[in-house]
Enzyme design. Structure first.
Site, short mmCIF file in Angstrom:
data_model
loop_
_atom_site.label_atom_id
_atom_site.label_comp_id
_atom_site.label_asym_id
_atom_site.label_seq_id
_atom_site.Cartn_x
_atom_site.Cartn_y
_atom_site.Cartn_z
N HIS A 69 0.78 -1.01 0.07
CA HIS A 69 -0.11 -0.01 0.04
C HIS A 69 0.82 1.22 -0.07
O HIS A 69 1.69 1.26 0.65
CB HIS A 69 -0.79 0.09 1.13
CG HIS A 69 -2.04 0.86 1.36
ND1 HIS A 69 -2.04 2.19 0.93
CD2 HIS A 69 -3.37 0.33 1.14
CE1 HIS A 69 -3.20 2.93 1.05
NE2 HIS A 69 -4.39 1.72 0.93
N GLY A 112 0.02 -4.82 1.83
CA GLY A 112 -1.22 -5.09 1.02
C GLY A 112 -0.90 -5.69 -0.26
O GLY A 112 -1.86 -6.37 -0.85
N TYR A 142 -4.33 -5.04 10.83
CA TYR A 142 -4.92 -5.66 9.77
C TYR A 142 -6.25 -5.82 10.11
O TYR A 142 -6.82 -5.61 11.06
CB TYR A 142 -4.06 -6.79 9.37
CG TYR A 142 -3.90 -6.79 7.72
CD1 TYR A 142 -3.27 -5.84 7.14
CD2 TYR A 142 -4.43 -7.84 7.05
CE1 TYR A 142 -3.09 -5.88 5.80
CE2 TYR A 142 -4.40 -7.87 5.65
CZ TYR A 142 -3.88 -6.70 5.06
OH TYR A 142 -3.57 -6.77 3.68
O1 YXS Z 1 12.89 8.42 -0.65
P1 YXS Z 1 12.08 8.33 -1.83
O2 YXS Z 1 11.39 9.39 -2.23
O3 YXS Z 1 12.81 7.90 -3.05
O4 YXS Z 1 10.83 7.01 -1.83
C1 YXS Z 1 11.48 5.67 -1.49
C2 YXS Z 1 10.34 5.15 -0.57
O5 YXS Z 1 9.79 6.12 0.45
C3 YXS Z 1 9.46 4.76 -1.66
N1 YXS Z 1 8.52 3.62 -1.02
C4 YXS Z 1 7.45 3.82 -0.78
N2 YXS Z 1 6.35 4.88 -1.01
C5 YXS Z 1 4.90 4.63 -0.47
N3 YXS Z 1 4.64 3.51 -0.03
C6 YXS Z 1 5.54 2.48 0.09
N4 YXS Z 1 5.01 1.24 0.46
C7 YXS Z 1 6.87 2.59 -0.27
N5 YXS Z 1 7.83 1.62 -0.34
C8 YXS Z 1 8.99 2.29 -0.66
O6 YXS Z 1 10.05 4.35 -2.57
C9 YXS Z 1 11.38 4.92 -2.85
C10 YXS Z 1 12.51 3.83 -2.74
O7 YXS Z 1 12.27 3.21 -1.66
P2 YXS Z 1 13.75 2.45 -0.78
O8 YXS Z 1 14.71 3.41 -1.01
O9 YXS Z 1 13.60 1.99 0.24
O10 YXS Z 1 14.01 1.38 -2.00
P3 YXS Z 1 14.73 -0.16 -1.53
O11 YXS Z 1 14.97 -0.75 -2.79
O12 YXS Z 1 15.85 0.17 -0.89
O13 YXS Z 1 13.91 -0.91 -0.40
C11 YXS Z 1 12.42 -1.34 -1.18
C12 YXS Z 1 11.70 -1.87 0.11
C13 YXS Z 1 10.32 -2.17 -0.48
C14 YXS Z 1 12.19 -2.99 0.81
C15 YXS Z 1 11.56 -0.79 0.85
O14 YXS Z 1 11.04 0.63 0.19
C16 YXS Z 1 10.49 -0.87 1.77
O15 YXS Z 1 10.53 -1.68 3.04
N6 YXS Z 1 9.16 -0.40 1.83
C17 YXS Z 1 7.97 -0.57 2.64
C18 YXS Z 1 7.64 -1.81 2.62
C19 YXS Z 1 6.32 -1.85 3.50
O16 YXS Z 1 6.54 -2.14 4.78
N7 YXS Z 1 5.07 -2.07 2.65
C20 YXS Z 1 3.92 -2.06 3.38
C21 YXS Z 1 2.82 -0.99 3.11
S1 YXS Z 1 1.50 -0.41 4.17
C22 YXS Z 1 0.64 -1.93 3.67
O17 YXS Z 1 0.84 -2.34 2.67
C23 YXS Z 1 -0.28 -2.53 4.48
C24 YXS Z 1 -1.54 -1.49 4.90
S2 YXS Z 1 0.01 -3.22 5.92
O18 YXS Z 1 1.04 -2.38 6.61
O19 YXS Z 1 -1.00 -3.72 6.72
O20 YXS Z 1 0.92 -4.24 5.42
#
Ligand code: YXS
Length: 263
Positions: A69, A112, A142
């Protein structure tokens, strides 16, 4: 200031197969409201155009299939995963689509997006794909239907581990626990997926649609009392109005580890 929702999901139809491609490069294919609405719209368009099988893929270049998400679009002032929210609408549209929806996964899948992937009927992944459900990293509650998707897919034992640890499940384990149907090499992913989709289009669309709807009805066949429903909603409300949830979102935006206090 209203953030312009980012990215898009584009669709095309090739005979009886519909293909949806998620693209949100700057945010690791995060599922923005725009992308989720695109996916829902495309599935409905495919249904109106007699599509039998859908393939959902992402422009991930083999790294991140989807970061889940879009965290910037998670509300802090209400239930972030309520019935009519875009993610929930999209998941129900996948479940109700009258034909198999195949997730073609060639990267890491988070939050998500993991729920979206396991809500698809068949998952085909490459050896470097992985799956993580991560609400506990954000202090987010969740929702019951989302938890049920995981119980149905991997069983309560593995579902608990996925939710409590938020650790990625790698491709081999994902195959063993029932997330993945197949692991295929990167250079074979599209042809393998295409061949499966094509083979399904040769069968009775009507029979497939009714069997899929039976799977949906049977996998949701749980009854809970009104009191249990209200208790779930009350417990979840405590979480999404908690300091932990605010801290989880803030820490992500400030690119630091959250410091949860449990209130
Ligand atoms: O700093 P900039 O502007 O370049 O942006 C960064 C991150 O902020 C952005 N980004 C996201 N933006 C919005 N929503 C996200 N979920 C998201 N994930 C990443 O993308 C740019 C590059 O991110 P970066 O530097 O961390 O990339 P990476 O290649 O080092 O690492 C990739 C990930 C996916 C491992 C890392 O970005 C990460 O851990 N992202 C968050 C994953 C996460 O926790 N997703 C859950 C979202 S909430 C959801 O889905 C549900 C509601 S729940 O929470 O219930 O699961």
């Amino acid at each position: 200031m209203k953030l312009l929702s980012k990215g898009q999901a584009v669709g095309r139809i090739d005979d009886k197969i519909g293909i949806i491609t998620i693209a949100n490069k700057t945010s690791r294919n995060a599922l923005s409201i725009k992308i989720l609405s695109d996916i829902t719209r495309l599935l409905n368009e495919f249904q109106n155009n007699n599509v039998t099988v859908v393939i959902i893929k992402a422009e991930s270049a083999g790294k991140v299939w989807s970061a889940g998400h879009d965290i910037n679009e998670l509300p802090l002032d209400k239930d972030p995963l309520s019935y009519f929210d875009p993610l929930e609408e999209t998941l129900r549209t996948i479940q109700c689509f009258p034909g198999p929806v195949i997730a073609m996964i060639d990267g890491t899948v988070w939050g998500g997006a993991c729920d979206l992937a396991i809500t698809c009927d068949i998952l085909i992944g490459t050896p470097n794909c992985s799956f993580a459900i991560t609400p506990v990293k954000l202090g987010l509650p969740y929702n019951a239907t989302g938890i049920l998707h995981f119980i149905n897919r991997v069983g309560i034992n593995v579902a608990k581990e996925m939710f409590f640890t938020a650790n990625p499940i790698d491709a081999n384990r994902a195959l063993n626990v029932g997330i993945l149907n197949h692991i295929v090499p990167d250079d074979k992913l599209l042809s393998f997926t295409w061949e499966m989709a094509n083979s399904i289009t040769k069968h009775s669309k009507l029979s497939i649609a009714v069997i899929k709807e039976q799977f949906r009805i049977l996998s949701n066949a749980y009854t809970i009392s009104p009191e249990a429903f209200e208790m779930i909603q009350g417990m979840r409300r405590k979480v999404y109005f908690s300091k932990d949830y605010i801290e989880g979102i803030t820490a992500f935006k400030e690119k630091r580890q959250p410091n949860f206090t449990g209130v």
